[in-house]
Design a protein around this motif. Structure first.
Motif, PDB file in Angstrom:
ATOM      1  N   LYS A  84      63.877  34.929  50.842  1.00 40.28           N
ATOM      2  CA  LYS A  84      63.261  33.396  50.805  1.00 40.28           C
ATOM      3  C   LYS A  84      61.797  33.928  51.520  1.00 40.28           C
ATOM      4  CE  LYS A  84      66.606  30.920  49.656  1.00 40.28           C
ATOM      5  NZ  LYS A  84      66.370  30.651  48.059  1.00 40.28           N
ATOM      6  N   THR A  85      61.433  35.001  51.753  1.00 42.96           N
ATOM      7  CA  THR A  85      59.923  35.270  52.178  1.00 42.96           C
ATOM      8  C   THR A  85      58.829  35.001  50.969  1.00 42.96           C
ATOM      9  OG1 THR A  85      60.097  37.642  51.438  1.00 42.96           O
ATOM     10  CG2 THR A  85      60.965  37.110  53.799  1.00 42.96           C
ATOM     11  N   THR A  86      57.705  34.812  51.453  1.00 43.70           N
ATOM     12  CA  THR A  86      56.533  34.617  50.447  1.00 43.70           C
ATOM     13  C   THR A  86      56.274  35.908  49.760  1.00 43.70           C
ATOM     14  OG1 THR A  86      54.876  34.812  52.068  1.00 43.70           O
ATOM     15  CG2 THR A  86      55.757  32.558  51.491  1.00 43.70           C
ATOM     16  N   LEU A  87      55.369  35.819  48.776  1.00 42.92           N
ATOM     17  CA  LEU A  87      54.781  37.000  48.084  1.00 42.92           C
ATOM     18  C   LEU A  87      53.713  37.444  49.108  1.00 42.92           C
ATOM     19  CD1 LEU A  87      54.416  36.016  44.481  1.00 42.92           C
ATOM     20  CD2 LEU A  87      56.019  37.620  45.338  1.00 42.92           C
ATOM     21  N   SER A  88      53.627  38.888  49.187  1.00 44.39           N
ATOM     22  CA  SER A  88      52.622  39.452  50.138  1.00 44.39           C
ATOM     23  C   SER A  88      51.242  39.299  49.423  1.00 44.39           C
ATOM     24  CB  SER A  88      52.874  41.123  50.319  1.00 44.39           C
ATOM     25  OG  SER A  88      52.729  41.816  49.012  1.00 44.39           O
ATOM     26  N   GLN A  89      50.303  39.485  50.283  1.00 42.94           N
ATOM     27  CA  GLN A  89      49.018  39.684  49.587  1.00 42.94           C
ATOM     28  C   GLN A  89      48.609  40.575  48.518  1.00 42.94           C
ATOM     29  OE1 GLN A  89      46.642  37.254  50.439  1.00 42.94           O
ATOM     30  NE2 GLN A  89      45.213  37.960  49.137  1.00 42.94           N
ATOM     31  N   ALA A  90      49.203  41.697  48.671  1.00 42.81           N
ATOM     32  CA  ALA A  90      49.270  42.684  47.748  1.00 42.81           C
ATOM     33  C   ALA A  90      49.876  42.272  46.606  1.00 42.81           C
ATOM     34  CB  ALA A  90      49.943  44.040  47.984  1.00 42.81           C
ATOM     35  N   ALA A  91      50.961  41.540  46.377  1.00 44.40           N
ATOM     36  CA  ALA A  91      51.638  41.027  45.456  1.00 44.40           C
ATOM     37  C   ALA A  91      50.724  39.969  44.727  1.00 44.40           C
ATOM     38  CB  ALA A  91      53.091  40.688  45.876  1.00 44.40           C
ATOM     39  N   LEU A  92      50.553  39.033  45.496  1.00 45.71           N
ATOM     40  CA  LEU A  92      49.503  38.080  44.756  1.00 45.71           C
ATOM     41  C   LEU A  92      48.150  38.379  44.188  1.00 45.71           C
ATOM     42  CD1 LEU A  92      49.820  35.574  47.725  1.00 45.71           C
ATOM     43  CD2 LEU A  92      50.755  35.153  45.680  1.00 45.71           C
ATOM     44  N   GLU A  93      47.818  39.620  44.586  1.00 45.47           N
ATOM     45  CA  GLU A  93      46.400  40.014  44.133  1.00 45.47           C
ATOM     46  C   GLU A  93      46.783  40.653  42.787  1.00 45.47           C
ATOM     47  OE1 GLU A  93      44.754  43.146  46.769  1.00 45.47           O
ATOM     48  OE2 GLU A  93      44.323  41.479  48.386  1.00 45.47           O
ATOM     49  N   THR A  94      47.807  41.212  42.853  1.00 42.99           N
ATOM     50  CA  THR A  94      48.556  42.147  41.472  1.00 42.99           C
ATOM     51  C   THR A  94      48.665  41.009  40.414  1.00 42.99           C
ATOM     52  OG1 THR A  94      49.315  43.930  42.843  1.00 42.99           O
ATOM     53  CG2 THR A  94      49.996  43.836  40.603  1.00 42.99           C
ATOM     54  N   LEU A  95      49.477  40.064  40.819  1.00 46.83           N
ATOM     55  CA  LEU A  95      49.786  38.863  40.235  1.00 46.83           C
ATOM     56  C   LEU A  95      48.594  38.295  39.235  1.00 46.83           C
ATOM     57  CD1 LEU A  95      52.052  37.085  38.795  1.00 46.83           C
ATOM     58  CD2 LEU A  95      51.908  35.762  40.823  1.00 46.83           C
ATOM     59  N   ALA A  96      47.555  38.178  40.319  1.00 47.02           N
ATOM     60  CA  ALA A  96      46.242  37.376  39.939  1.00 47.02           C
ATOM     61  C   ALA A  96      45.693  38.363  38.914  1.00 47.02           C
ATOM     62  CB  ALA A  96      45.473  37.009  41.022  1.00 47.02           C
ATOM     63  N   ILE A  97      45.369  39.579  39.008  1.00 48.19           N
ATOM     64  CA  ILE A  97      44.818  40.577  38.174  1.00 48.19           C
ATOM     65  C   ILE A  97      45.545  40.540  36.902  1.00 48.19           C
ATOM     66  CG2 ILE A  97      44.429  42.906  37.679  1.00 48.19           C
ATOM     67  CD1 ILE A  97      44.059  43.128  40.899  1.00 48.19           C
ATOM     68  N   ILE A  98      46.989  40.565  36.905  1.00 41.70           N
ATOM     69  CA  ILE A  98      47.612  40.619  35.464  1.00 41.70           C
ATOM     70  C   ILE A  98      47.510  39.128  34.797  1.00 41.70           C
ATOM     71  CG2 ILE A  98      49.939  40.740  34.452  1.00 41.70           C
ATOM     72  CD1 ILE A  98      50.471  42.517  36.835  1.00 41.70           C
ATOM     73  N   ALA A  99      47.566  38.226  35.613  1.00 45.65           N
ATOM     74  CA  ALA A  99      47.210  36.509  34.775  1.00 45.65           C
ATOM     75  C   ALA A  99      45.725  36.546  34.224  1.00 45.65           C
ATOM     76  CB  ALA A  99      47.583  35.646  35.887  1.00 45.65           C
ATOM     77  N   TYR A 100      44.967  37.025  34.914  1.00 42.91           N
ATOM     78  CA  TYR A 100      43.506  36.929  34.444  1.00 42.91           C
ATOM     79  C   TYR A 100      43.063  38.062  33.242  1.00 42.91           C
ATOM     80  CZ  TYR A 100      42.096  33.284  37.368  1.00 42.91           C
ATOM     81  OH  TYR A 100      41.861  31.968  37.894  1.00 42.91           O
ATOM     82  N   ASN A 101      43.833  39.244  33.331  1.00 44.34           N
ATOM     83  CA  ASN A 101      43.526  40.144  32.234  1.00 44.34           C
ATOM     84  C   ASN A 101      44.577  40.753  31.431  1.00 44.34           C
ATOM     85  OD1 ASN A 101      40.803  41.215  33.571  1.00 44.34           O
ATOM     86  ND2 ASN A 101      42.385  41.127  35.432  1.00 44.34           N
ATOM     87  N   GLN A 102      45.688  39.707  31.211  1.00 45.30           N
ATOM     88  CA  GLN A 102      46.608  40.462  30.332  1.00 45.30           C
ATOM     89  C   GLN A 102      46.311  40.385  28.850  1.00 45.30           C
ATOM     90  OE1 GLN A 102      50.132  37.846  30.269  1.00 45.30           O
ATOM     91  NE2 GLN A 102      48.919  35.971  29.858  1.00 45.30           N
ATOM     92  N   PRO A 103      46.854  41.230  28.057  1.00 42.12           N
ATOM     93  CA  PRO A 103      47.881  42.371  28.609  1.00 42.12           C
ATOM     94  C   PRO A 103      46.921  43.528  29.199  1.00 42.12           C
ATOM     95  CG  PRO A 103      47.379  42.491  26.356  1.00 42.12           C
ATOM     96  CD  PRO A 103      46.594  41.353  26.522  1.00 42.12           C
ATOM     97  N   ILE A 104      47.751  44.110  30.261  1.00 42.37           N
ATOM     98  CA  ILE A 104      46.828  45.060  31.185  1.00 42.37           C
ATOM     99  C   ILE A 104      48.060  46.041  31.628  1.00 42.37           C
ATOM    100  CG2 ILE A 104      47.302  43.728  33.103  1.00 42.37           C
ATOM    101  CD1 ILE A 104      44.703  44.623  34.167  1.00 42.37           C
ATOM    102  N   THR A 105      47.572  47.327  31.775  1.00 42.01           N
ATOM    103  CA  THR A 105      48.442  48.376  32.044  1.00 42.01           C
ATOM    104  C   THR A 105      48.436  48.366  33.576  1.00 42.01           C
ATOM    105  OG1 THR A 105      46.605  50.087  31.948  1.00 42.01           O
ATOM    106  CG2 THR A 105      47.942  49.662  30.042  1.00 42.01           C
ATOM    107  N   ARG A 106      49.334  49.244  34.201  1.00 46.61           N
ATOM    108  CA  ARG A 106      49.456  49.309  35.695  1.00 46.61           C
ATOM    109  C   ARG A 106      48.289  50.306  35.969  1.00 46.61           C
ATOM    110  NH1 ARG A 106      50.687  53.798  38.500  1.00 46.61           N
ATOM    111  NH2 ARG A 106      51.695  54.809  36.448  1.00 46.61           N
ATOM    112  N   ALA A 107      47.614  51.237  35.193  1.00 42.65           N
ATOM    113  CA  ALA A 107      46.564  52.049  35.676  1.00 42.65           C
ATOM    114  C   ALA A 107      45.310  51.090  35.786  1.00 42.65           C
ATOM    115  CB  ALA A 107      46.326  53.244  34.655  1.00 42.65           C
ATOM    116  N   LYS A 108      45.095  50.129  34.895  1.00 42.60           N
ATOM    117  CA  LYS A 108      43.908  49.311  34.856  1.00 42.60           C
ATOM    118  C   LYS A 108      44.066  48.305  36.163  1.00 42.60           C
ATOM    119  CE  LYS A 108      42.687  49.694  30.124  1.00 42.60           C
ATOM    120  NZ  LYS A 108      42.910  49.209  28.579  1.00 42.60           N
ATOM    121  N   VAL A 109      45.220  47.829  36.458  1.00 42.19           N
ATOM    122  CA  VAL A 109      45.514  47.027  37.525  1.00 42.19           C
ATOM    123  C   VAL A 109      45.207  47.844  38.570  1.00 42.19           C
ATOM    124  CG1 VAL A 109      47.188  45.575  39.011  1.00 42.19           C
ATOM    125  CG2 VAL A 109      47.119  45.621  36.509  1.00 42.19           C
ATOM    126  N   GLU A 110      45.716  49.102  38.690  1.00 39.60           N
ATOM    127  CA  GLU A 110      45.350  49.843  40.067  1.00 39.60           C
ATOM    128  C   GLU A 110      43.932  50.175  40.061  1.00 39.60           C
ATOM    129  OE1 GLU A 110      47.654  53.429  39.348  1.00 39.60           O
ATOM    130  OE2 GLU A 110      49.590  52.192  40.449  1.00 39.60           O
TER     131      GLU A 110
END
Length: 192
Positions: A84-110
């Motif tokens: 029941k914990t919240t998403l970490s800041q790192a997970a939220l950042e990753t989620l936002a990058i994917i939402a704004y840039n999809q479709p996107i590869t892991r390498a581009k997110v990194e």
């Protein structure tokens, strides 16, 4: 051969969901493909005899990966459901990058985040917030990620056009994060 087993185990761990094929393994180990096949076969045999069954080596279409043992799936499912914990800041950042840039590869997110995000991507997939949406037509055919309907529901979005413009977010000089705010208000739980 023991060192080779340790190296292969580390490689499989680092490769994560992408896995590794024999050609790439032979290049990394600087051995022939035949020797790489023998090394992988030896590793799989030794790994299966190590006395633990939580992880296993699987071959999906010529790509070798470490995967959880499906025999214990009910326990892994409970772990995800009970969290029941919240998403970490790192997970939220990753989620936002994917939402704004999809479709996107892991390498581009990194590249955008400046750090590795394999674990974050696995976490977001486990929470059904992102999914594989295809393969990029480039060497290695890397996986493309996008958000899911569960993401859309969790953030009450009818379409991605409803995401605020990136310029608007930067200009607001607020510490408030659109994803964190909705998540903390209870619109999204760890099991969604």
């Amino acid at each position: 051969m023991e060192d080779c087993n340790n190296i292969i185990e580390g490689i499989l761990y680092l490769k994560g969901d992408e896995g590794i094929d024999i050609k790439e393994l032979s290049l990394i180990l600087e051995i022939s493909k035949k020797e790489a096949v023998e090394a992988m076969d030896h590793f799989i045999e030794a790994y299966s005899k190590r006395g633990f069954d939580g992880l296993q080596v699987v071959d999906f279409g010529g790509k070798y990966k470490l995967a959880t043992n499906p025999q214990y799936f009910p326990y892994y499912q409970k772990m995800v459901e009970q969290s029941k914990t919240t998403l970490s800041q790192a997970a939220l950042e990753t989620l936002a990058i994917i939402a704004y840039n999809q479709p996107i590869t892991r390498a581009k997110v990194e590249d955008i985040r400046g750090v590795g995000c394999d674990g974050m991507i696995r976490k977001l997939i486990a929470k059904a917030l992102i999914k594989e949406v295809g393969r990029e037509e480039s060497p290695g055919l890397p996986i493309l990620y996008g958000v899911t309907n569960e993401f859309m529901d969790a953030f009450s979005l009818a379409s991605l056009d409803e995401l605020p413009e990136l310029g608007d977010i930067v200009e607001t000089e607020s510490d408030e994060d659109i994803f964190t705010t909705r998540y903390q208000e209870g619109d999204l739980s760890e099991t969604d």
